[in-house]
Design a protein around this motif. Structure first.
Motif, PDB file in Angstrom:
ATOM      1  N   ALA A  91       0.706  -1.281   0.058  1.00  0.00           N
ATOM      2  CA  ALA A  91       0.011   0.059  -0.079  1.00  0.00           C
ATOM      3  C   ALA A  91       0.927   1.357  -0.013  1.00  0.00           C
ATOM      4  CB  ALA A  91      -0.964  -0.123   1.196  1.00  0.00           C
ATOM      5  N   ALA A  92       1.980   1.216   0.636  1.00  0.00           N
ATOM      6  CA  ALA A  92       2.699   2.505   0.990  1.00  0.00           C
ATOM      7  C   ALA A  92       3.560   2.646  -0.418  1.00  0.00           C
ATOM      8  CB  ALA A  92       3.826   2.373   1.928  1.00  0.00           C
ATOM      9  N   THR A  93       3.903   1.572  -1.129  1.00  0.00           N
ATOM     10  CA  THR A  93       4.523   1.657  -2.575  1.00  0.00           C
ATOM     11  C   THR A  93       3.582   2.300  -3.452  1.00  0.00           C
ATOM     12  OG1 THR A  93       5.945  -0.139  -1.845  1.00  0.00           O
ATOM     13  CG2 THR A  93       5.844   0.380  -4.201  1.00  0.00           C
ATOM     14  N   GLU A  94       2.238   1.693  -3.436  1.00  0.00           N
ATOM     15  CA  GLU A  94       1.296   2.207  -4.298  1.00  0.00           C
ATOM     16  C   GLU A  94       1.152   3.740  -4.314  1.00  0.00           C
ATOM     17  OE1 GLU A  94      -2.609   0.579  -4.123  1.00  0.00           O
ATOM     18  OE2 GLU A  94      -3.045   1.155  -6.166  1.00  0.00           O
ATOM     19  N   VAL A  95       1.008   4.276  -3.055  1.00  0.00           N
ATOM     20  CA  VAL A  95       1.056   5.647  -2.931  1.00  0.00           C
ATOM     21  C   VAL A  95       2.151   6.373  -3.342  1.00  0.00           C
ATOM     22  CG1 VAL A  95       0.789   7.536  -0.879  1.00  0.00           C
ATOM     23  CG2 VAL A  95      -0.597   5.361  -0.663  1.00  0.00           C
ATOM     24  N   GLU A  96       3.322   5.895  -3.084  1.00  0.00           N
ATOM     25  CA  GLU A  96       4.621   6.450  -3.634  1.00  0.00           C
ATOM     26  C   GLU A  96       4.535   6.547  -5.089  1.00  0.00           C
ATOM     27  OE1 GLU A  96       9.105   6.054  -2.681  1.00  0.00           O
ATOM     28  OE2 GLU A  96       7.849   4.953  -1.336  1.00  0.00           O
ATOM     29  N   LEU A  97       3.896   5.551  -5.657  1.00  0.00           N
ATOM     30  CA  LEU A  97       4.151   5.254  -7.069  1.00  0.00           C
ATOM     31  C   LEU A  97       3.120   6.434  -7.819  1.00  0.00           C
ATOM     32  CD1 LEU A  97       3.906   1.612  -8.033  1.00  0.00           C
ATOM     33  CD2 LEU A  97       5.755   3.137  -8.519  1.00  0.00           C
ATOM     34  N   LYS A  98       2.192   6.743  -7.240  1.00  0.00           N
ATOM     35  CA  LYS A  98       0.931   7.637  -7.714  1.00  0.00           C
ATOM     36  C   LYS A  98       1.411   8.930  -7.479  1.00  0.00           C
ATOM     37  CE  LYS A  98      -3.024   4.635  -7.590  1.00  0.00           C
ATOM     38  NZ  LYS A  98      -4.224   4.092  -7.040  1.00  0.00           N
ATOM     39  N   GLU A  99       2.012   9.346  -6.128  1.00  0.00           N
ATOM     40  CA  GLU A  99       2.492  10.455  -5.978  1.00  0.00           C
ATOM     41  C   GLU A  99       3.661  11.250  -6.894  1.00  0.00           C
ATOM     42  OE1 GLU A  99       0.848  10.804  -1.178  1.00  0.00           O
ATOM     43  OE2 GLU A  99       3.106  10.849  -1.786  1.00  0.00           O
ATOM     44  N   ASN A 100       4.667  10.137  -6.916  1.00  0.00           N
ATOM     45  CA  ASN A 100       6.101  10.646  -7.439  1.00  0.00           C
ATOM     46  C   ASN A 100       6.143  10.325  -8.721  1.00  0.00           C
ATOM     47  OD1 ASN A 100       6.453  11.602  -4.679  1.00  0.00           O
ATOM     48  ND2 ASN A 100       7.497   9.807  -4.152  1.00  0.00           N
ATOM     49  N   GLY A 101       5.349   9.486  -9.253  1.00  0.00           N
ATOM     50  CA  GLY A 101       5.645   8.777 -10.525  1.00  0.00           C
ATOM     51  C   GLY A 101       6.541   7.656 -10.395  1.00  0.00           C
ATOM     52  N   GLN A 153       1.756   0.607  12.188  1.00  0.00           N
ATOM     53  CA  GLN A 153       1.196   1.077  10.913  1.00  0.00           C
ATOM     54  C   GLN A 153       1.883   2.357  10.484  1.00  0.00           C
ATOM     55  OE1 GLN A 153      -3.023   1.162  11.310  1.00  0.00           O
ATOM     56  NE2 GLN A 153      -3.160   2.300   9.288  1.00  0.00           N
ATOM     57  N   ALA A 154       2.179   3.159  11.365  1.00  0.00           N
ATOM     58  CA  ALA A 154       2.934   4.401  11.160  1.00  0.00           C
ATOM     59  C   ALA A 154       4.371   4.039  10.350  1.00  0.00           C
ATOM     60  CB  ALA A 154       3.218   5.203  12.372  1.00  0.00           C
ATOM     61  N   LEU A 155       5.029   3.085  10.855  1.00  0.00           N
ATOM     62  CA  LEU A 155       6.158   2.593  10.253  1.00  0.00           C
ATOM     63  C   LEU A 155       5.926   2.305   8.917  1.00  0.00           C
ATOM     64  CD1 LEU A 155       8.361   1.000  12.784  1.00  0.00           C
ATOM     65  CD2 LEU A 155       8.748   3.032  12.220  1.00  0.00           C
ATOM     66  N   ALA A 156       5.105   1.347   8.639  1.00  0.00           N
ATOM     67  CA  ALA A 156       4.519   0.751   7.402  1.00  0.00           C
ATOM     68  C   ALA A 156       4.281   2.032   6.490  1.00  0.00           C
ATOM     69  CB  ALA A 156       3.522  -0.323   7.415  1.00  0.00           C
ATOM     70  N   VAL A 157       3.627   2.718   6.695  1.00  0.00           N
ATOM     71  CA  VAL A 157       3.170   4.159   5.951  1.00  0.00           C
ATOM     72  C   VAL A 157       4.408   4.908   5.595  1.00  0.00           C
ATOM     73  CG1 VAL A 157       1.922   6.283   6.121  1.00  0.00           C
ATOM     74  CG2 VAL A 157       0.758   4.073   6.940  1.00  0.00           C
ATOM     75  N   GLY A 158       5.450   4.933   6.556  1.00  0.00           N
ATOM     76  CA  GLY A 158       6.483   5.547   6.350  1.00  0.00           C
ATOM     77  C   GLY A 158       7.352   4.848   5.442  1.00  0.00           C
ATOM     78  N   GLY A 159       7.078   3.717   5.150  1.00  0.00           N
ATOM     79  CA  GLY A 159       7.994   3.122   3.940  1.00  0.00           C
ATOM     80  C   GLY A 159       8.853   1.968   4.639  1.00  0.00           C
TER      81      GLY A 159
END
Ligand SMILES: Nc1ncnc2c1ncn2[C@@H]1O[C@H](COP(=O)(O)OP(=O)(O)O)[C@@H](O)[C@H]1O
Ligand SMILES: C=C(OP(=O)(O)O)C(=O)O
Ligand SMILES: [K+]
Ligand SMILES: [Mg+2]
Length: 591
Positions: free
Chosen positions: A97-107, A131-137
């Motif tokens: 999930a965190a990677t997906e957000v990163e992919l969408k945000e940054n290309g 969860q905070a760490l997972a969100v943080g990458g």
């Protein structure tokens, strides 16, 4: 329109255009847009004997679009078998999930390539904190068996698994053994003990009553009092605090503090005589203690993804552990990471790394065993050997030590992190910063932002020395895979493609691509969750779980369609695809 380079094998020679199984359930675009144009042919040995016979699988059901709903409803670690997959006419793809957000945000050109490992301790063991760490990458959660009880670690593992299941993350778990080295006791529950200059402290194998008497330290090694001599220097945590041995009384060793400081529970102890590390009886202790074996059984039972072995001395212990795991774990896919943190491990570096599935530059203890000024060159060497032998490498300890107490790192710490990223280590690790520090999320954010910035700088400036990558495999088929990956990576750089796609069953082809450290990210498609979690440790890989067939054309169609539907790629993106089923390189624009 696509172009492809095929390495024909007896199995895929039968794989004619006409006999290609009809890709199913792709309504978004016609398969003809992808027909590969053959630009070169080479005969070789067989890749996968089943490559032309296995029918294509259909991607399993999907309903998630948002970051929190990605995970499919199948909790098991393996895909629905092909026969059942055929029954489904919808599709799914899992990505962290965190990677997906990163992919969408940054290309995806700007996604982070360096992976992040966080040690979990009292500061981060709760579900919210994890969860905070997972969100943080956080890509990998590390539990250090030197601390806490098995029950405590079990709860952490359960929470991480729940996070993955419920929130769509793919955080892997690494268990780190305690090892047989000498360390202090747990300070009777105190968070630290302060030693002042000139104070006399007692180090003893005796267990002290609680509350712990003032200036006493319990030591875990029975031979301690016999091994030390009056006049020896005793180093806590590699020299963070120093003592001189002044008197021995039975099991008690009286020491005078010569360099004051804070001692943490279970801190490592080394003793030095005439300027050299004393390695007598304790050097003879087994690498894996009886307690470690119980912890390893626990790790196998809990299905951890990685087991990191402390104080590895030779390849033998790694081989032994690997056979032990293979005999006990159902699918034997626990990777063994060798921690390089002793003089012996430096002596046998190549054979240890060759035997392992990865290595850790464990600078904490390494810096206690060799002079500190030798640690940077040892790090560079370990990172380089791992890359050559195609093993992931983690740079660990004190990366952001001051952030245990402060919300901003020092310039020197940022420079240290940058150097590890510039060396293109696979992963960076937080220890105390995330386990018991006051700013775990901020420390992780620093690793993330420094990684992304240095990686970008490296791509723009191309400030790297080309590294000769020797052959790693033994068979001709292995050589073909390696050539395909290095050619694909080179082509990707020269053509400026947006992403490399790799379809891999075991993860091996993905690791070969990662090893080339290409400019673009690598989308690694694999069908098991455990392989996907393991790929989390490797540089530049964005692991996806998806079921796929041996038919590349239908795989590509389906993947494009799924990724487009999720907004992770768009028409026109230039992609190079390779797979370990069909030895080919295909270059194409996303239709
Ligand atoms: N499971 C745990 N329970 C309590 N404290 C922990 C745990 N894991 C780590 N810590 C704390 O975080 C510090 C840093 O972690 P780490 O570097 O993994 O261990 P060590 O300092 O023993 O090498 C430890 O010294 C300890 O104080
Ligand atoms: C990572 C290390 O090992 P541990 O934290 O288990 O001592 C180290 O020594 O750097
Ligand atoms: K450890
Ligand atoms: Mg260590």
């Amino acid at each position: 329109m696509s172009q492809s380079l095929h390495f024909f094998t007896p199995s895929n020679l039968t794989f004619s255009k006409q006999s290609l199984p009809k890709p199913s359930c792709n309504r978004r675009f016609p398969v003809t847009t992808l027909s590969p144009k053959l630009i070169s042919i080479k005969a070789s040995t067989s890749a996968d004997p089943n490559s032309s016979t296995t029918p294509p699988q259909v991607l399993i059901s999907d309903n998630g679009t948002g970051a929190g709903e990605i995970l499919s409803s199948t909790p098991q670690d393996y895909d629905t078998p092909p026969s059942q997959s055929f029954l489904s006419d919808s599709s799914s793809i899992d990505v962290d999930a965190a990677t997906e957000v990163e992919l969408k945000e940054n290309g995806f050109r700007s996604t982070r390539r360096t992976k992040l490992v966080c040690t979990i301790g009292p500061a981060t063991c709760g579900f919210e904190e994890l969860q905070a760490l997972a969100v943080g990458g956080m890509n990998v959660a590390r539990i250090n068996m030197c601390h806490g009880t098995r029950e405590w670690h079990k709860r952490v593992i359960e929470r991480v698994r729940r996070l993955n299941e419920e929130k769509g993350f793919a955080v892997a778990i690494m268990m780190d053994t305690e090892g047989s080295e000498i360390h202090m006791g747990d300070l009777g529950g105190a968070s630290s003990a302060k030693a002042e200059d000139g104070e006399i402290w007692t180090f003893s194998v005796r267990a002290f009553d609680l509350p712990r008497p003032e200036r006493t330290i319990n030591v875990n090694y029975d031979g301690f009092a016999e091994d030390v001599k009056v006049g020896d220097e005793l180093l806590v945590d590699g020299g963070m605090v120093r003592f001189e041995v002044i008197e021995k009384i039975g099991p008690d060793v009286k020491c005078r503090c010569t360099d004051p400081g804070l001692m943490l529970p279970r801190a490592n102890l080394t003793f030095w005589r005439d300027g050299s590390l004393v390695r007598e009886r304790n050097a003879m202790l087994p690498t894996i203690s009886s307690k470690d074996w119980l912890d390893i059984d626990f790790g196998i039972a809990e299905g951890v993804d990685f087991i990191a072995i402390s104080f590895v001395k030779s390849a033998e212990v790694i081989n032994h552990l690997k056979s032990y795991i293979a005999a006990r774990s159902r699918d034997s896919d626990i990777a063994v990471i060798a921690k390089i943190e002793s003089i012996d491990s430096l002596r046998n570096l190549e054979e240890i790394i060759q035997a392992s599935d990865g290595a850790m530059v464990a600078r904490g203890d390494l810096g206690a065993q060799i002079p500190l000024e030798q640690v940077p060159s040892a790090q560079q060497k370990i990172v380089q050997i791992c890359r050559q032998l195609n093993k992931p490498v983690i740079v660990a300890s004190q990366l952001l030590e001051s952030m245990i107490e402060y919300p901003t790192p020092t310039r020197a710490e940022v420079a240290d992190v940058s150097e590890a990223v510039r060396q293109r280590a696979d992963a960076l690790m937080l220890s105390g910063e995330s386990a018991m520090g006051q700013y775990p999320d901020k420390a992780l954010a620093v690793l993330r932002s420094v990684s992304v910035r240095i990686e970008k700088w490296w791509r723009e400036e191309k400030r790297y020395e080309a590294m000769e990558l020797p052959a790693v495999g033994s068979s001709f088929s292995d050589s073909i895979s390696e050539e395909i990956c290095s050619s694909a990576a080179k082509m990707a750089n020269n053509l400026g493609v947006d992403a490399l796609f790799v379809y891999t069953k075991t993860g091996h082809m993905a690791s070969l691509l990662s090893r080339c450290r290409p400019d673009c990210p690598i989308f690694a498609f694999t069908s098991t969750k455990s392989v996907r979690r393991r790929l989390n440790l490797q540089w530049g890989l964005i692991p996806f779980r998806v079921s796929f067939s041996d038919d590349m054309e239908s795989n590509l169609n389906k993947t494009f369609s799924l990724l487009k539907a999720r907004g992770m790629i768009k028409s026109g993106d230039l992609v190079i695809a390779v797979s370990d089923m069909l030895q080919s390189i295909q270059v194409m624009n996303v239709p």
